[in-house]
Enzyme design. Structure first.
Site, PDB file in Angstrom:
ATOM      1  N   ARG A  83     -13.982 -99.638  18.851  1.00 41.52           N
ATOM      2  CA  ARG A  83     -14.850 -99.607  17.801  1.00 41.52           C
ATOM      3  C   ARG A  83     -14.055 -99.930  16.447  1.00 41.52           C
ATOM      4  NH1 ARG A  83     -18.588 -94.685  15.136  1.00 41.52           N
ATOM      5  NH2 ARG A  83     -19.599 -95.888  13.673  1.00 41.52           N
ATOM      6  N   HIS A  84     -14.855-100.855  15.518  1.00 36.65           N
ATOM      7  CA  HIS A  84     -14.190-101.415  14.416  1.00 36.65           C
ATOM      8  C   HIS A  84     -13.820-100.382  13.454  1.00 36.65           C
ATOM      9  CE1 HIS A  84     -17.939-100.240  12.004  1.00 36.65           C
ATOM     10  NE2 HIS A  84     -18.489-100.686  13.290  1.00 36.65           N
ATOM     11  N   TYR A 138     -20.559 -98.900   4.987  1.00 38.90           N
ATOM     12  CA  TYR A 138     -21.799 -98.030   5.282  1.00 38.90           C
ATOM     13  C   TYR A 138     -21.542 -96.994   6.305  1.00 38.90           C
ATOM     14  CZ  TYR A 138     -25.347-101.308   3.918  1.00 38.90           C
ATOM     15  OH  TYR A 138     -26.377-102.188   2.937  1.00 38.90           O
ATOM     16  N   ARG A 145     -16.905-106.601   9.916  1.00 39.16           N
ATOM     17  CA  ARG A 145     -16.120-105.681  10.232  1.00 39.16           C
ATOM     18  C   ARG A 145     -15.185-105.439  11.389  1.00 39.16           C
ATOM     19  NH1 ARG A 145     -21.535-104.416  10.381  1.00 39.16           N
ATOM     20  NH2 ARG A 145     -22.315-103.057  12.110  1.00 39.16           N
ATOM     21  N   GLU A 150     -23.532-104.732  16.752  1.00 35.00           N
ATOM     22  CA  GLU A 150     -24.076-103.582  16.963  1.00 35.00           C
ATOM     23  C   GLU A 150     -25.609-103.610  17.110  1.00 35.00           C
ATOM     24  OE1 GLU A 150     -24.231-100.802  17.435  1.00 35.00           O
ATOM     25  OE2 GLU A 150     -23.457 -99.417  15.673  1.00 35.00           O
ATOM     26  N   ARG A 151     -26.392-102.557  17.612  1.00 32.56           N
ATOM     27  CA  ARG A 151     -27.644-102.571  17.858  1.00 32.56           C
ATOM     28  C   ARG A 151     -28.284-102.875  16.523  1.00 32.56           C
ATOM     29  NH1 ARG A 151     -29.575 -96.565  18.608  1.00 32.56           N
ATOM     30  NH2 ARG A 151     -31.492 -97.262  19.086  1.00 32.56           N
ATOM     31  N   ASP A 152     -29.579-103.635  16.599  1.00 27.18           N
ATOM     32  CA  ASP A 152     -30.363-103.858  15.526  1.00 27.18           C
ATOM     33  C   ASP A 152     -31.252-102.340  15.049  1.00 27.18           C
ATOM     34  OD1 ASP A 152     -32.243-104.540  13.432  1.00 27.18           O
ATOM     35  OD2 ASP A 152     -33.109-106.023  14.502  1.00 27.18           O
ATOM     36  N   LYS A 211     -28.540 -91.855   6.385  1.00 28.80           N
ATOM     37  CA  LYS A 211     -28.915 -91.202   7.448  1.00 28.80           C
ATOM     38  C   LYS A 211     -29.704 -89.633   7.117  1.00 28.80           C
ATOM     39  CE  LYS A 211     -25.690 -93.441  10.383  1.00 28.80           C
ATOM     40  NZ  LYS A 211     -24.478 -93.493  11.206  1.00 28.80           N
ATOM     41  N   ARG A 251     -31.542 -92.437  17.163  1.00 27.22           N
ATOM     42  CA  ARG A 251     -30.193 -92.731  17.276  1.00 27.22           C
ATOM     43  C   ARG A 251     -29.794 -92.503  18.679  1.00 27.22           C
ATOM     44  NH1 ARG A 251     -26.584 -89.699  13.072  1.00 27.22           N
ATOM     45  NH2 ARG A 251     -25.032 -91.195  14.062  1.00 27.22           N
ATOM     46  N   ARG A 252     -30.091 -91.313  19.305  1.00 26.54           N
ATOM     47  CA  ARG A 252     -29.375 -91.023  20.644  1.00 26.54           C
ATOM     48  C   ARG A 252     -29.982 -91.549  22.077  1.00 26.54           C
ATOM     49  NH1 ARG A 252     -24.624 -91.092  18.715  1.00 26.54           N
ATOM     50  NH2 ARG A 252     -24.209 -90.232  20.718  1.00 26.54           N
ATOM     51  N   HIS A 277     -18.792-102.684  18.099  1.00 23.79           N
ATOM     52  CA  HIS A 277     -19.521-101.649  17.623  1.00 23.79           C
ATOM     53  C   HIS A 277     -19.769-100.273  18.324  1.00 23.79           C
ATOM     54  CE1 HIS A 277     -19.800-104.744  14.366  1.00 23.79           C
ATOM     55  NE2 HIS A 277     -19.617-105.509  15.542  1.00 23.79           N
ATOM     56  N   GLY A 278     -19.986 -99.063  17.671  1.00 25.57           N
ATOM     57  CA  GLY A 278     -20.589 -97.957  18.302  1.00 25.57           C
ATOM     58  C   GLY A 278     -21.346 -98.213  19.675  1.00 25.57           C
TER      59      GLY A 278
END
Length: 204
Positions: free
Chosen positions: A9-10, A15, A59, A86-88, A97, A113-114, A156-157
């Protein structure tokens, strides 16, 4: 043929630092993020890669560039594709958040998120993210691993969590409890049959 796949992950982004939903926003790394990328490179010293893949977001691209510079493999081919973005996060993109949790409730934001298949307003679920990540992996990355080549992916995550579900045969519930730390590599060893024989999470 035996091969290795490293996913990263970057490093910390602006952000991330501000606790905002990032998604498709093309934000820069922080100073800490660049340091994390260099540290990641040091952890990957000794691994010889044949190809690298990243998203089209800066990133991730900058993180990969720093890693390759650190390990002295700047000559490697780098493939960039939006399938690894990353997800949109849709309407949540750019929002803080904690403030979003105050507005909609912590339980609802946690679900956005999860959850595997619940989408944030105007955005993608992890399931939808996986539906673009896996075809790209099957077509472009898996064949290299099957040829015995070592591959590095910096993304990305959530795009990486989507791939992890496949690689580690994780359930939607199991993946909901997993977070990938910024700049920390996860390395998969594949045996001669193409199956994963060992997984290392290089946290130190």
């Amino acid at each position: 043929m035996k091969s290795q796949l490293a996913i990263v992950r970057h490093g910390q982004s602006e952000y991330n630092l501000e606790n905002r939903f990032t998604g498709f926003a093309d934000v820069d790394l922080t100073t800490q993020g660049r340091e994390e990328a260099a540290m990641c490179g040091r952890k990957l010293q000794g691994m010889q890669f044949e190809a690298c893949f990243t998203s089209v977001l800066k990133r991730a691209i900058e993180t990969l560039d720093i890693i390759l510079d650190t390990i002295g493999q700047k000559q490697l081919p780098v493939y960039k594709d939006a399938a690894l973005n990353e997800r949109d996060y849709g309407d949540l993109q750019g929002l803080n958040k904690a403030e979003t949790a105050e507005k909609y409730g912590a339980e609802q934001v946690a679900l956005w998120r999860r959850s595997f298949d619940v989408s944030p307003p105007g955005g993608e679920s992890l399931k939808q993210t996986q539906e673009r990540v896996l075809p790209y992996y099957y077509a472009n990355i898996e064949p290299l691993l099957q040829q015995g080549k070592n591959v590095l992916i910096v993304a990305h995550g959530n795009s990486l969590r989507a791939l992890m579900m496949h690689l580690e045969n994780l359930t939607p519930d199991a993946i909901s409890h997993i977070d990938l730390l910024t700049g920390v590599p996860r390395v998969y060893d594949f045996d001669d049959s193409g199956k994963i024989s060992y997984v290392q999470h290089l946290t130190s």
